[in-house]
Design a protein around this motif. Sequence first.
Motif, PDB file in Angstrom:
ATOM      1  N   PHE A 177       0.758  -1.123   0.005  1.00 56.50           N
ATOM      2  CA  PHE A 177       0.101  -0.131   0.017  1.00 56.50           C
ATOM      3  C   PHE A 177       0.939   1.296   0.014  1.00 56.50           C
ATOM      4  CE2 PHE A 177      -2.587  -3.270   1.859  1.00 56.50           C
ATOM      5  CZ  PHE A 177      -3.671  -3.328   0.934  1.00 56.50           C
ATOM      6  N   VAL A 178       2.150   1.329   0.583  1.00 55.23           N
ATOM      7  CA  VAL A 178       2.992   2.333   0.561  1.00 55.23           C
ATOM      8  C   VAL A 178       3.311   2.623  -0.983  1.00 55.23           C
ATOM      9  CG1 VAL A 178       5.325   3.102   1.256  1.00 55.23           C
ATOM     10  CG2 VAL A 178       3.725   1.986   3.178  1.00 55.23           C
ATOM     11  N   HIS A 179       3.686   1.551  -1.644  1.00 61.44           N
ATOM     12  CA  HIS A 179       4.249   1.571  -2.896  1.00 61.44           C
ATOM     13  C   HIS A 179       2.902   1.822  -3.715  1.00 61.44           C
ATOM     14  CE1 HIS A 179       7.969  -1.329  -2.326  1.00 61.44           C
ATOM     15  NE2 HIS A 179       8.079  -0.116  -2.501  1.00 61.44           N
ATOM     16  N   LEU A 180       1.796   1.636  -3.533  1.00 58.66           N
ATOM     17  CA  LEU A 180       0.628   2.103  -4.116  1.00 58.66           C
ATOM     18  C   LEU A 180       0.618   3.527  -4.187  1.00 58.66           C
ATOM     19  CD1 LEU A 180      -1.776   1.401  -5.985  1.00 58.66           C
ATOM     20  CD2 LEU A 180      -3.153   1.229  -3.692  1.00 58.66           C
ATOM     21  N   ALA A 181       0.770   4.136  -3.175  1.00 59.48           N
ATOM     22  CA  ALA A 181       0.859   5.592  -2.989  1.00 59.48           C
ATOM     23  C   ALA A 181       1.864   6.132  -3.691  1.00 59.48           C
ATOM     24  CB  ALA A 181       0.954   5.851  -1.556  1.00 59.48           C
ATOM     25  N   ALA A 186       3.061   9.207  -8.811  1.00 63.42           N
ATOM     26  CA  ALA A 186       3.547   9.353 -10.285  1.00 63.42           C
ATOM     27  C   ALA A 186       2.835   9.253 -11.411  1.00 63.42           C
ATOM     28  CB  ALA A 186       4.983   8.421 -10.405  1.00 63.42           C
ATOM     29  N   ALA A 187       1.789   8.107 -11.266  1.00 63.15           N
ATOM     30  CA  ALA A 187       0.992   7.761 -12.500  1.00 63.15           C
ATOM     31  C   ALA A 187      -0.391   8.805 -12.575  1.00 63.15           C
ATOM     32  CB  ALA A 187       0.687   6.147 -12.185  1.00 63.15           C
ATOM     33  N   PRO A 189      -0.837  12.134 -12.126  1.00 65.13           N
ATOM     34  CA  PRO A 189      -0.801  13.391 -12.687  1.00 65.13           C
ATOM     35  C   PRO A 189      -0.407  13.174 -14.229  1.00 65.13           C
ATOM     36  CG  PRO A 189       0.360  13.323 -10.729  1.00 65.13           C
ATOM     37  CD  PRO A 189       0.053  11.965 -10.982  1.00 65.13           C
ATOM     38  N   ALA A 190       0.441  12.009 -14.548  1.00 64.08           N
ATOM     39  CA  ALA A 190       0.650  11.817 -15.881  1.00 64.08           C
ATOM     40  C   ALA A 190      -0.251  10.889 -16.694  1.00 64.08           C
ATOM     41  CB  ALA A 190       2.035  11.175 -15.980  1.00 64.08           C
ATOM     42  N   GLY A 191      -1.504  10.546 -16.251  1.00 63.40           N
ATOM     43  CA  GLY A 191      -2.290   9.600 -16.908  1.00 63.40           C
ATOM     44  C   GLY A 191      -1.523   8.387 -17.273  1.00 63.40           C
ATOM     45  N   LYS A 192      -0.650   7.795 -16.632  1.00 60.69           N
ATOM     46  CA  LYS A 192      -0.186   6.508 -16.973  1.00 60.69           C
ATOM     47  C   LYS A 192      -0.796   5.318 -16.121  1.00 60.69           C
ATOM     48  CE  LYS A 192       4.634   8.505 -17.487  1.00 60.69           C
ATOM     49  NZ  LYS A 192       5.876   8.397 -16.954  1.00 60.69           N
ATOM     50  N   PRO A 193      -0.643   4.192 -16.515  1.00 61.75           N
ATOM     51  CA  PRO A 193      -1.395   3.057 -16.077  1.00 61.75           C
ATOM     52  C   PRO A 193      -0.546   2.535 -14.897  1.00 61.75           C
ATOM     53  CG  PRO A 193      -0.056   2.280 -17.951  1.00 61.75           C
ATOM     54  CD  PRO A 193      -0.154   3.958 -17.917  1.00 61.75           C
ATOM     55  N   TRP A 194      -1.196   1.853 -13.890  1.00 58.64           N
ATOM     56  CA  TRP A 194      -0.292   1.651 -12.738  1.00 58.64           C
ATOM     57  C   TRP A 194      -0.863   0.463 -11.836  1.00 58.64           C
ATOM     58  CZ3 TRP A 194      -3.829   1.074  -8.711  1.00 58.64           C
ATOM     59  CH2 TRP A 194      -4.974   1.477  -8.886  1.00 58.64           C
ATOM     60  N   GLU A 197       1.316  -3.135 -12.960  1.00 60.69           N
ATOM     61  CA  GLU A 197       2.773  -2.908 -12.180  1.00 60.69           C
ATOM     62  C   GLU A 197       2.454  -3.282 -10.647  1.00 60.69           C
ATOM     63  OE1 GLU A 197       6.295  -0.084 -10.839  1.00 60.69           O
ATOM     64  OE2 GLU A 197       5.003   0.626 -12.393  1.00 60.69           O
ATOM     65  N   TRP A 198       1.545  -2.662 -10.089  1.00 64.79           N
ATOM     66  CA  TRP A 198       1.431  -2.897  -8.508  1.00 64.79           C
ATOM     67  C   TRP A 198       0.946  -4.354  -8.275  1.00 64.79           C
ATOM     68  CZ3 TRP A 198      -3.207  -3.558  -5.355  1.00 64.79           C
ATOM     69  CH2 TRP A 198      -3.047  -3.338  -4.048  1.00 64.79           C
ATOM     70  N   LEU A 199       0.152  -4.848  -9.037  1.00 63.14           N
ATOM     71  CA  LEU A 199      -0.518  -6.233  -8.522  1.00 63.14           C
ATOM     72  C   LEU A 199       0.678  -7.477  -8.991  1.00 63.14           C
ATOM     73  CD1 LEU A 199      -4.109  -6.215  -9.843  1.00 63.14           C
ATOM     74  CD2 LEU A 199      -3.284  -6.260  -7.663  1.00 63.14           C
ATOM     75  N   THR A 200       1.284  -7.120 -10.203  1.00 68.64           N
ATOM     76  CA  THR A 200       2.223  -8.248 -10.436  1.00 68.64           C
ATOM     77  C   THR A 200       3.522  -8.029  -9.724  1.00 68.64           C
ATOM     78  OG1 THR A 200       2.952  -6.893 -12.316  1.00 68.64           O
ATOM     79  CG2 THR A 200       1.145  -8.518 -12.752  1.00 68.64           C
TER      80      THR A 200
END
Length: 433
Positions: A177-181, A186-187, A189-194, A197-200
């Motif tokens: 959850f820290v890494h999700l934050a 980062a993602a 504001p830039a509209g990037k997928p996240w 990466e978080w799940l896998t």
Amino acid sequence: MHTLLPDPYILMLTGSGLLIALVAWLPLALKRLPLSLPIVCIGIGAAIFLLPQVSLRPLPYRYPEVTERFAEFVVIIALMGAGLKIDRVFGWRRWSITWRLLAITMPLGILAITGLAMGALGLPLAVALLLAASLAPTDPVLAADVQVGPPKTGDEDEVRFGLTSEAGLNDGAAFPFVHLAILLAAALPAGKPWLTEWLTYRVLWEIVGGILGGWLVGRVFGWLTFHIPAETKLARTGDGLIAISATLVSYGLTEIIHVYGFLAVFVTALTFRGAHRDHEFQDEMHAITEQIERLAMMVLLILFGGALVSGLLATVTWIDAVVALVVLLVVRPITGWLGLIGWSGDRGEKLTLSFFGIRGVGSIYYLAYGTNHMPVDNVEHLWGIVGLIVLLSVLLHGLTVTPIMRSLDERRGVDPEATGVPPPGLQGPARDA
């Protein structure tokens, strides 16, 4: 001509000697008092840093890297100590109370604190989630007084086992959850997928890798210590520092391959303990781990006391104070109670497990880690909120732990003074798992 002021080096040696003496003596002195070691350490730190001769201001946001690394060290030593003293053999049913607190209580707590931080404090989603994840784990360092006793003492009732195993595992379980934050900061504001990466990577790989890595290190150390067919087996050294070696190797190797080191260290401790549960060397390893943990904890809390009198809470508003009280007195008790629905313990045990969601060094580490890896506006305010919650937790739980745990033991028909277990904890005999 001799100066009237003593050499700072001599002062440091003297202070270190006094601190080590306090490490040994204070738990005994506080055993029958409604005080805890962390409360005294914070008070000592406040007194030291109020002296006009002391110019250092140990505010965590001024020394973010030092704060992160020192808190990290204290936590991994505490995780090893927690794992080594758990007598209960690992099993899904035997550890059912742990899974309830991990799978239900912690995620619900993160969700509730995130919503509270966004709604009441006006924090953006990523920062609110970082705050919630930092405050989610039950601290393995400051929760010593509600944990199980030393190895093989049989002092492992359901409440103490639940809080010890929860503190050992949820420090690693909070990291995704820290890494999700950090990813969201980062993602979004830039509209990037996240999500992928978080799940896998952050969830699947780092959790599974941490468990497997910790298990392998624990197996290797267990074999070298207890089972190697030679006169050079590590247990023959009688040197409990082997446990510190296992801690650092487990954490270092698993962090090298980018998996959760906190989780690995606790799994290493459990595996190491399981290699030979009844060997007397387990006592030696636990004793040295506890001593180093207590010394490091006292240093950190003295610095925390110094931070409090140096302005750590200067940015805190009355709304922040209300939120802090809600986190400690509403969120954890309610989510703890929800997690225990259907569990066979009595009402007093459920209330105790729900109440003692102690926040401390783990929260300091996670906030330092998060703010070192993502942009946070007004970081002083965030540190003020966490500092207030840690302070309130130390006071609230520290002042109530002795009477509550003593009352719990008495209701179970146990005399805490008859166990023969050394302080700081007040332990009672285990109930069948």
